[in-house]
Design a protein around this motif. Structure first.
Motif, short mmCIF file in Angstrom:
data_model
loop_
_atom_site.label_atom_id
_atom_site.label_comp_id
_atom_site.label_asym_id
_atom_site.label_seq_id
_atom_site.Cartn_x
_atom_site.Cartn_y
_atom_site.Cartn_z
N ILE A 93 0.84 -1.20 0.00
CA ILE A 93 0.00 0.00 0.00
C ILE A 93 0.87 1.25 0.00
CG2 ILE A 93 -1.66 1.32 1.38
CD1 ILE A 93 -2.86 -1.46 2.21
N LEU A 94 1.96 1.23 0.77
CA LEU A 94 2.90 2.35 0.74
C LEU A 94 3.44 2.58 -0.67
CD1 LEU A 94 4.83 1.78 4.08
CD2 LEU A 94 3.57 3.85 3.46
N GLY A 95 3.61 1.50 -1.43
CA GLY A 95 4.07 1.59 -2.81
C GLY A 95 2.94 1.83 -3.80
N ARG A 96 1.76 2.14 -3.29
CA ARG A 96 0.56 2.45 -4.09
C ARG A 96 0.01 1.24 -4.83
NH1 ARG A 96 -0.17 7.50 -2.79
NH2 ARG A 96 1.48 9.03 -2.89
N ASP A 97 0.24 0.05 -4.30
CA ASP A 97 -0.35 -1.18 -4.81
C ASP A 97 -1.40 -1.67 -3.83
OD1 ASP A 97 1.19 -1.38 -7.15
OD2 ASP A 97 2.80 -2.41 -6.10
N CYS A 98 -2.38 -2.37 -4.31
CA CYS A 98 -3.46 -2.85 -3.44
C CYS A 98 -3.83 -4.29 -3.77
CB CYS A 98 -4.68 -1.95 -3.57
SG CYS A 98 -4.40 -0.29 -2.97
N PRO A 99 -2.89 -5.21 -3.65
CA PRO A 99 -3.24 -6.61 -3.96
C PRO A 99 -3.96 -7.28 -2.80
CG PRO A 99 -0.99 -6.52 -3.17
CD PRO A 99 -1.50 -5.08 -3.24
N ALA A 100 -4.65 -8.35 -3.13
CA ALA A 100 -5.09 -9.28 -2.09
C ALA A 100 -3.90 -10.18 -1.82
CB ALA A 100 -6.27 -10.10 -2.60
N MET A 101 -3.78 -10.65 -0.59
CA MET A 101 -2.63 -11.46 -0.22
C MET A 101 -3.07 -12.57 0.72
SD MET A 101 0.99 -9.94 1.07
CE MET A 101 1.08 -8.88 -0.38
N VAL A 102 -2.48 -13.75 0.53
CA VAL A 102 -2.76 -14.86 1.42
C VAL A 102 -1.45 -15.57 1.73
CG1 VAL A 102 -3.29 -16.49 -0.47
CG2 VAL A 102 -4.19 -16.92 1.83
N ALA A 103 -1.27 -15.92 3.01
CA ALA A 103 -0.13 -16.73 3.44
C ALA A 103 -0.70 -18.08 3.85
CB ALA A 103 0.61 -16.08 4.59
N LEU A 104 -0.20 -19.12 3.23
CA LEU A 104 -0.62 -20.49 3.50
C LEU A 104 0.49 -21.19 4.26
CD1 LEU A 104 -1.71 -21.24 -0.17
CD2 LEU A 104 -3.22 -20.54 1.70
N GLN A 105 0.15 -21.85 5.36
CA GLN A 105 1.17 -22.54 6.15
C GLN A 105 0.79 -24.00 6.27
OE1 GLN A 105 1.92 -21.23 10.29
NE2 GLN A 105 3.75 -20.35 9.35
N GLY A 106 1.68 -24.86 5.82
CA GLY A 106 1.49 -26.30 5.88
C GLY A 106 2.85 -26.95 5.92
N ASP A 107 3.16 -27.77 4.89
CA ASP A 107 4.48 -28.36 4.79
C ASP A 107 5.55 -27.27 4.70
OD1 ASP A 107 3.20 -30.82 4.72
OD2 ASP A 107 3.27 -30.96 2.53
N ARG A 108 5.16 -26.14 4.17
CA ARG A 108 6.00 -24.94 4.07
C ARG A 108 5.06 -23.74 4.06
NH1 ARG A 108 6.63 -23.44 -1.79
NH2 ARG A 108 5.37 -24.92 -2.93
N THR A 109 5.62 -22.55 4.09
CA THR A 109 4.81 -21.34 4.03
C THR A 109 4.91 -20.76 2.63
OG1 THR A 109 5.15 -20.88 6.37
CG2 THR A 109 4.45 -19.04 5.00
N LEU A 110 3.77 -20.44 2.08
CA LEU A 110 3.68 -19.91 0.73
C LEU A 110 2.82 -18.64 0.78
CD1 LEU A 110 4.22 -20.43 -2.32
CD2 LEU A 110 2.11 -21.77 -2.34
N VAL A 111 3.32 -17.55 0.19
CA VAL A 111 2.58 -16.29 0.15
C VAL A 111 2.21 -16.01 -1.30
CG1 VAL A 111 2.61 -13.82 0.63
CG2 VAL A 111 3.77 -15.41 2.19
N LEU A 112 0.92 -15.79 -1.54
CA LEU A 112 0.42 -15.50 -2.87
C LEU A 112 -0.25 -14.13 -2.85
CD1 LEU A 112 -1.43 -18.90 -3.41
CD2 LEU A 112 0.86 -18.32 -4.22
N SER A 113 -0.18 -13.42 -3.99
CA SER A 113 -0.88 -12.15 -4.09
C SER A 113 -1.54 -12.05 -5.46
CB SER A 113 0.06 -10.97 -3.85
OG SER A 113 1.06 -10.94 -4.84
N ASP A 114 -2.55 -11.16 -5.53
CA ASP A 114 -3.28 -11.00 -6.78
C ASP A 114 -3.73 -9.54 -6.90
OD1 ASP A 114 -4.84 -12.68 -9.01
OD2 ASP A 114 -6.15 -11.08 -8.26
N TYR A 115 -3.39 -8.92 -8.00
CA TYR A 115 -3.73 -7.51 -8.21
C TYR A 115 -5.11 -7.33 -8.84
CZ TYR A 115 0.94 -6.44 -6.78
OH TYR A 115 2.08 -6.34 -6.03
N ASP A 116 -5.69 -8.38 -9.41
CA ASP A 116 -7.01 -8.28 -10.03
C ASP A 116 -8.14 -8.58 -9.06
OD1 ASP A 116 -5.98 -7.60 -12.51
OD2 ASP A 116 -5.80 -9.70 -13.14
N TYR A 117 -7.81 -9.00 -7.85
CA TYR A 117 -8.80 -9.45 -6.87
C TYR A 117 -9.93 -8.43 -6.68
CZ TYR A 117 -10.74 -11.45 -2.61
OH TYR A 117 -11.58 -12.01 -1.69
N LEU A 118 -9.61 -7.17 -6.57
CA LEU A 118 -10.61 -6.14 -6.30
C LEU A 118 -11.39 -5.72 -7.54
CD1 LEU A 118 -8.54 -3.92 -3.85
CD2 LEU A 118 -10.42 -5.46 -3.27
#
Length: 170
Positions: A24-49
């Motif tokens: 947001i400080l960089g003027r981006d507004c993605p949706a973001m999800v962190a998934l934790q299981g066998d490892r941690t994976l962070v995904l983001s999407d700029y079209d979400y909104l």
């Protein structure tokens, strides 16, 4: 943040909130999800909104990845504009337009832990006159929450729980 949120989930929440704050400080507004299981994976999407089909598609892709890594915990967060009404919160996508009376910007979030259940909350923020956002600490709803199907993270949660039971929040 004083809550009964699992410390591991709280740590994941602060990670996701921090990443989204930097975006947001960089003027981006993605949706973001962190998934934790066998490892941690962070995904983001700029079209979400953009619209509901784009949001649902991102959450379905996140659910596929979540199953791949045997996710037991996730935090889903998205910037939104909220308006509090009598007993509900109306949400809309963020935009470059000024806020209307009664609106406020937040990072809406949902956390899920296979053992501790679901929590909902938000990170409120305001803007300085120059537009720079100032973020507060994450807050957890302490009353029952009844999200609509369009709520951020709902599709992902339903895809992972798949038992047909209605997820409930604290």
């Amino acid at each position: 943040m004083t809550t009964d949120v699992n410390p591991d989930t709280e740590s994941l929440l602060f990670d996701v909130a921090g990443r989204l704050e930097r975006a947001i400080l960089g003027r981006d507004c993605p949706a973001m999800v962190a998934l934790q299981g066998d490892r941690t994976l962070v995904l983001s999407d700029y079209d979400y909104l953009r619209d509901e089909p784009a949001a649902a598609a991102f959450e379905q892709r996140a659910a596929e990845k979540a199953r791949e890594i045997h996710t037991s915990r996730f935090v889903f967060a998205v910037p939104q504009v909220w308006v509090d009404t009598d007993d509900t919160v109306q949400a809309r996508a963020v935009s470059n337009h000024p806020l209307r009376e009664g609106e406020r910007e937040v990072i809406a979030w949902m956390s899920y832990d296979a053992h501790d259940g679901v929590d909902y909350g938000f990170v409120p923020y305001v803007r300085r006159p120059n537009g720079e956002p100032i973020f507060a600490e994450p807050e957890v709803f302490t009353t029952a929450v009844r999200p609509r199907e369009q709520a951020p993270g709902w599709t992902l949660l339903r895809a992972l729980t798949q038992d047909g039971a209605e997820p409930t929040g604290t």
